[in-house]
Structure formats: structure tokens, C-alpha cells
Design an enzyme around this catalytic site. Structure first.
Site, short mmCIF file in Angstrom:
data_model
loop_
_atom_site.label_atom_id
_atom_site.label_comp_id
_atom_site.label_asym_id
_atom_site.label_seq_id
_atom_site.Cartn_x
_atom_site.Cartn_y
_atom_site.Cartn_z
N GLY A 12 -2.80 2.63 4.05
CA GLY A 12 -2.60 2.37 2.58
C GLY A 12 -3.81 2.88 1.69
N GLY A 15 -4.02 2.91 -2.12
CA GLY A 15 -3.98 1.64 -2.84
C GLY A 15 -5.26 1.12 -3.16
N ARG A 39 2.33 5.66 2.63
CA ARG A 39 3.62 5.66 2.97
C ARG A 39 4.48 6.58 3.15
NH1 ARG A 39 6.06 6.41 -1.64
NH2 ARG A 39 5.00 6.27 -3.56
N THR A 104 -2.43 -10.32 5.49
CA THR A 104 -1.90 -11.81 5.72
C THR A 104 -0.50 -12.11 5.44
OG1 THR A 104 -2.22 -12.20 3.19
CG2 THR A 104 -4.09 -12.46 4.52
N ALA A 127 -8.57 -13.60 7.97
CA ALA A 127 -7.74 -13.77 6.81
C ALA A 127 -8.64 -13.03 5.52
CB ALA A 127 -7.41 -15.17 6.27
N HIS A 159 -5.63 -16.37 -7.21
CA HIS A 159 -5.67 -14.82 -6.95
C HIS A 159 -4.71 -14.19 -8.24
CE1 HIS A 159 -6.88 -15.84 -2.76
NE2 HIS A 159 -7.15 -14.38 -2.79
N LYS A 163 -0.29 -10.78 -6.04
CA LYS A 163 -0.56 -11.05 -4.68
C LYS A 163 1.10 -11.63 -4.17
CE LYS A 163 -2.98 -13.95 -1.21
NZ LYS A 163 -3.28 -12.87 -0.29
#
Length: 273
Positions: A12, A15, A39, A104, A127, A159, A163
Site C-alpha cells: 500500500g 496510500g 494494488r 486491523t 493493533a 478516528h 476508518k
């Protein structure tokens, strides 16, 4: 592994978190970027990863071909989605590559797959890779041992609007730390939603509340409330670089470890405190 510098692959890479991870690798001693994955079919394939991340050309271009870079990295860092992470997990297990997993939202089957892979490769699965959050996990464990039998325990997390899982993995990790300290099964003691006529609060439960708004990077509070007083243990993150630096630290820590499942508290040597 055991090279002079650990070669890190980032999944990723185009990102927000991926670019922070590239920057963190560049800043770290003992590590260098080995591969930057995006990707399949991304229009950014072929772009220099360093230029995309704003830290100058690195000579490593973004690729969607994992097989082509199989010999270019020692550790893979993944902060994406469970289905993608499990794909990379299978590859790393087959090719004996270590892995740092910050994804997560895994179900029980996904977690079992990670545990199984750790019989063959070294994995840090956490996490949250913030040093501060992992200190908080130790603090809530200690608070639970003192106050858990009689206090009302609530975990509140907030958040950004993008998310996709709730409660956050960090909130669940806080719940697990408390439950473990109390010898509880979190599944039996957690309350994830309250609406309508709920009746009085049940004793020995852990409540979870979730906020999704704006660009909040991450905020977590564990509350231990009694009549007349309450203790709140909080952490607020203001930059994703906090998590990126922790993940790179974990990748470097894995050097020389052949197999096993670890968490960030292992990396920071917090379990014995």
C-alpha cells in the site's frame, strides 16, 4: 536475515500510511527500502517511491508484481485490509519472509491464519505501533488489577471518517489487556452498543464507544469509574508518523528471529514490567 541493513517492503505504498512508512524507513538507521507495492493495475506503477513520499528519488519504483521483488526484501510491512494481508501472509510464509502486520479488523479465521504462519516465520502483529499506546496498554492492565472488580470500565475511541472498522483494533487491544488482567473472556464481558431502554449497567462489563469524524488520527481513553472518583488513561495521536516509526522499529527488531508471533510490547520489552 541478519544483513547490515534490513530490506523492507511496504504494501500500500501509494496510500497515506504507505508514504509515511517510506519516510520512516528513509529516516531509520539499520533499514532501507527494498520494495514498494501497490494494488494491481495502479496508474502509479513505475513511479519512484521516494519521490511519491516526498523524500527524494530512492531508485525503488512502485510495483504490483510481488513475485518480481521476492528477492529484494527481508521484512514486509502491511497496514492494508484483512483480505490483502492474508494474501501477503501466504506469500511471506512460502518464501520465508518476516512480516509486520498493522492491519486491523481480522475475524477469528484471519487471526488463526496469522498464528499458523508464525510457526514458520517471524511476525510482529499489533493493533497499534505507537510507543505511547503500548505504554497505555500496560497501564490499563495495572489499573484493571487494582480497580477492575468494582469499577465501571468504559473504552472510548475516535478516528477519522475514513476508518472502516469499529471498534478500533487499539480499543479492542485495550479491552483484551483489561480482560486478561481480570482473567475474563472479552467476548463474554464486552458491551459494544447501547440504545433505547438498556436498564442499569451490568457489573464486570467493558463498554465500548466509537466516534468517527473529520481527520482525527486516533484517540483512545480507558475509564475506570467508581462512586466519587474515576481514573482515565488516554492517548492521542496527532500524526501517522508515530505509527510508521514504530512499525519500522518492529521490522528492525525482527532481524535474526526465525519464527514466532510477537506484539509491539515484545519489541519494547514491556511484558516484564
Amino acid at each position: 536475515m541478519s544483513n547490515a541493513e534490513i530490506r523492507i517492503a511496504i504494501v500500500g505504498a501509494a496510500g497515506r500510511m504507505g508514504r509515511q512508512l517510506i519516510q520512516a524507513v528513509v529516516l531509520a538507521e539499520g533499514a532501507r527500502l527494498g520494495a514498494a507495492l501497490v494494488r494491481s493495475g495502479s496508474s502509479l506503477v513505475g513511479t519512484d517511491a521516494g519521490e511519491l513520499a516526498g523524500c527524494g528519488a530512492l531508485g525503488i519504483t512502485l510495483t504490483d508484481d510481488l513475485e518480481a521483488v521476492a528477492n529484494d526484501f527481508d521484512v514486509l510491512i502491511d497496514f492494508t485490509r484483512p483480505e490483502g494481508t492474508l494474501h501477503y501472509l501466504a506469500f511471506c510464509r512460502q518464501h520465508h519472509k518476516a512480516m509486520v502486520i498493522g492491519t486491523t479488523g481480522f475475524d477469528d479465521a484471519g487471526k488463526a491464519a496469522i498464528e499458523a504462519a508464525a510457526q514458520d516465520i517471524a511476525i510482529v502483529f499489533a493493533a497499534n505501533f505507537s510507543v505511547g499506546v503500548n505504554v497505555v496498554l500496560k497501564l490499563v492492565e495495572k489499573a484493571a488489577k487494582v480497580m477492575g472488580e468494582y469499577a465501571d470500565i468504559e473504552i472510548i475511541e475516535a478516528h477519522h471518517r475514513h476508518k472502516v472498522d469499529a471498534p478500533s483494533g487499539t480499543a479492542l487491544a485495550m479491552g483484551e489487556a483489561i480482560a486478561d488482567a481480570m482473567s475474563w473472556d472479552l467476548k463474554q464481558h464486552a458491551v459494544y452498543a447501547r440504545e433505547g431502554f438498556t436498564g442499569e449497567r451490568e457489573a464486570q462489563t467493558i463498554g465500548f464507544a466509537t466516534v468517527r469524524a473529520g481527520d482525527i488520527v486516533g484517540e483512545h481513553t480507558a475509564m475506570f469509574a467508581d462512586i466519587g472518583e474515576r481514573v482515565e488513561i488516554s492517548h492521542k495521536a496527532s500524526s501517522r508518523m508515530t505509527f510508521a516509526k514504530g512499525a519500522v522499529r518492529a521490522a528492525i527488531w525482527l532481524d535474526g528471529r526465525k519464527k514466532g508471533l510477537y506484539d509491539m510490547r515484545c519489541v519494547l520489552n514491556l511484558h516484564d514490567l
